[in-house]
Design a protein around this motif. Structure first.
Motif, short mmCIF file in Angstrom:
data_model
loop_
_atom_site.label_atom_id
_atom_site.label_comp_id
_atom_site.label_asym_id
_atom_site.label_seq_id
_atom_site.Cartn_x
_atom_site.Cartn_y
_atom_site.Cartn_z
N ALA A 78 0.86 -1.19 0.00
CA ALA A 78 0.00 0.00 0.00
C ALA A 78 0.89 1.23 0.00
O ALA A 78 1.97 1.23 0.60
N GLY A 79 0.43 2.24 -0.68
CA GLY A 79 1.21 3.48 -0.73
C GLY A 79 0.30 4.68 -0.70
O GLY A 79 -0.91 4.59 -0.95
N ALA A 80 0.90 5.82 -0.37
CA ALA A 80 0.15 7.08 -0.34
C ALA A 80 1.10 8.23 -0.56
O ALA A 80 2.22 8.23 -0.05
N SER A 81 0.64 9.20 -1.34
CA SER A 81 1.40 10.43 -1.58
C SER A 81 0.65 11.58 -0.92
O SER A 81 -0.48 11.87 -1.29
N ARG A 82 1.28 12.18 0.05
CA ARG A 82 0.72 13.34 0.75
C ARG A 82 1.89 14.22 1.18
O ARG A 82 2.94 13.71 1.57
N PRO A 83 1.70 15.54 1.17
CA PRO A 83 2.76 16.43 1.65
C PRO A 83 3.04 16.23 3.15
O PRO A 83 4.16 16.43 3.60
N ASP A 84 2.01 15.83 3.92
CA ASP A 84 2.17 15.60 5.35
C ASP A 84 2.47 14.13 5.60
O ASP A 84 1.69 13.25 5.20
N LEU A 85 3.59 13.85 6.25
CA LEU A 85 4.02 12.47 6.47
C LEU A 85 3.01 11.67 7.29
O LEU A 85 2.72 10.52 6.97
N ASP A 86 2.46 12.26 8.32
CA ASP A 86 1.49 11.54 9.15
C ASP A 86 0.23 11.19 8.36
O ASP A 86 -0.32 10.10 8.52
N GLN A 87 -0.22 12.08 7.51
CA GLN A 87 -1.38 11.78 6.66
C GLN A 87 -1.06 10.68 5.67
O GLN A 87 -1.90 9.81 5.40
N ALA A 88 0.15 10.69 5.12
CA ALA A 88 0.54 9.64 4.18
C ALA A 88 0.60 8.28 4.88
O ALA A 88 0.14 7.27 4.33
N LEU A 89 1.13 8.24 6.08
CA LEU A 89 1.16 6.99 6.85
C LEU A 89 -0.26 6.49 7.12
O LEU A 89 -0.54 5.30 6.96
N ALA A 90 -1.15 7.40 7.51
CA ALA A 90 -2.53 7.02 7.81
C ALA A 90 -3.24 6.49 6.57
O ALA A 90 -3.96 5.48 6.63
N GLU A 91 -3.03 7.14 5.44
CA GLU A 91 -3.68 6.70 4.21
C GLU A 91 -3.16 5.33 3.77
O GLU A 91 -3.94 4.45 3.38
N ALA A 92 -1.85 5.12 3.86
CA ALA A 92 -1.27 3.82 3.50
C ALA A 92 -1.77 2.74 4.46
O ALA A 92 -2.08 1.62 4.04
N ARG A 93 -1.87 3.07 5.75
CA ARG A 93 -2.39 2.11 6.73
C ARG A 93 -3.82 1.71 6.41
O ARG A 93 -4.17 0.53 6.45
N LYS A 94 -4.66 2.66 6.06
CA LYS A 94 -6.05 2.36 5.72
C LYS A 94 -6.14 1.44 4.51
O LYS A 94 -6.92 0.49 4.49
N GLU A 95 -5.33 1.72 3.51
CA GLU A 95 -5.34 0.88 2.30
C GLU A 95 -4.85 -0.53 2.63
O GLU A 95 -5.42 -1.53 2.18
N LEU A 96 -3.80 -0.64 3.43
CA LEU A 96 -3.28 -1.95 3.79
C LEU A 96 -4.28 -2.71 4.66
O LEU A 96 -4.46 -3.91 4.49
N THR A 97 -4.96 -2.01 5.56
CA THR A 97 -6.00 -2.64 6.38
C THR A 97 -7.09 -3.22 5.50
O THR A 97 -7.55 -4.35 5.71
#
Length: 114
Positions: A78-97
């Motif tokens: 899972a991956g995510a592109s966001r300027p904010d690192l915490d938001q990118a981690l959260a988005e990747a986590r949601k996709e992986l979940t």
């Protein structure tokens, strides 16, 4: 806050920091991925390998990638592109979940009936 701390402790043994992260980032990464812990609770720590990396860190186009290997299951990414690192981690986590839950449901006994 004890629930988050317990989930972080569960992930501690399972998460490896890949490119773009330093050991000083470990707590931040674990907090960002903490919601994943309950979805991985059925596996022993030695059956789970999570690698988290980031490309172009601290730039608007930074990309977080989370690779998950579970014993006996396909490799999930899972991956995510966001300027904010915490938001990118959260988005990747949601996709992986979502992917973990989909994989669990595909392998559930009701899906194996003829």
């Amino acid at each position: 806050m004890a629930g988050v701390d317990e989930r972080i402790a569960a992930l501690q043994q399972r998460v490896r920091l890949g490119g773009g992260f330093r050991e000083a980032d470990r707590e931040r990464v674990l907090r960002g991925l903490s919601g994943l812990a309950k979805h991985l609770a059925g596996w022993n720590p030695d059956q789970v390998d999570i690698e988290v990396s980031v490309k172009d860190r601290d730039k608007p186009e930074q990309r977080v990638t989370v690779n998950l290997r579970l014993t006996g299951r396909p490799h999930l990414v899972a991956g995510a592109s966001r300027p904010d690192l915490d938001q990118a981690l959260a988005e990747a986590r949601k996709e992986l979940t979502r992917q973990v839950d989909d994989e669990k449901s595909r392998r559930a006994p009701q899906h194996r009936r003829p």
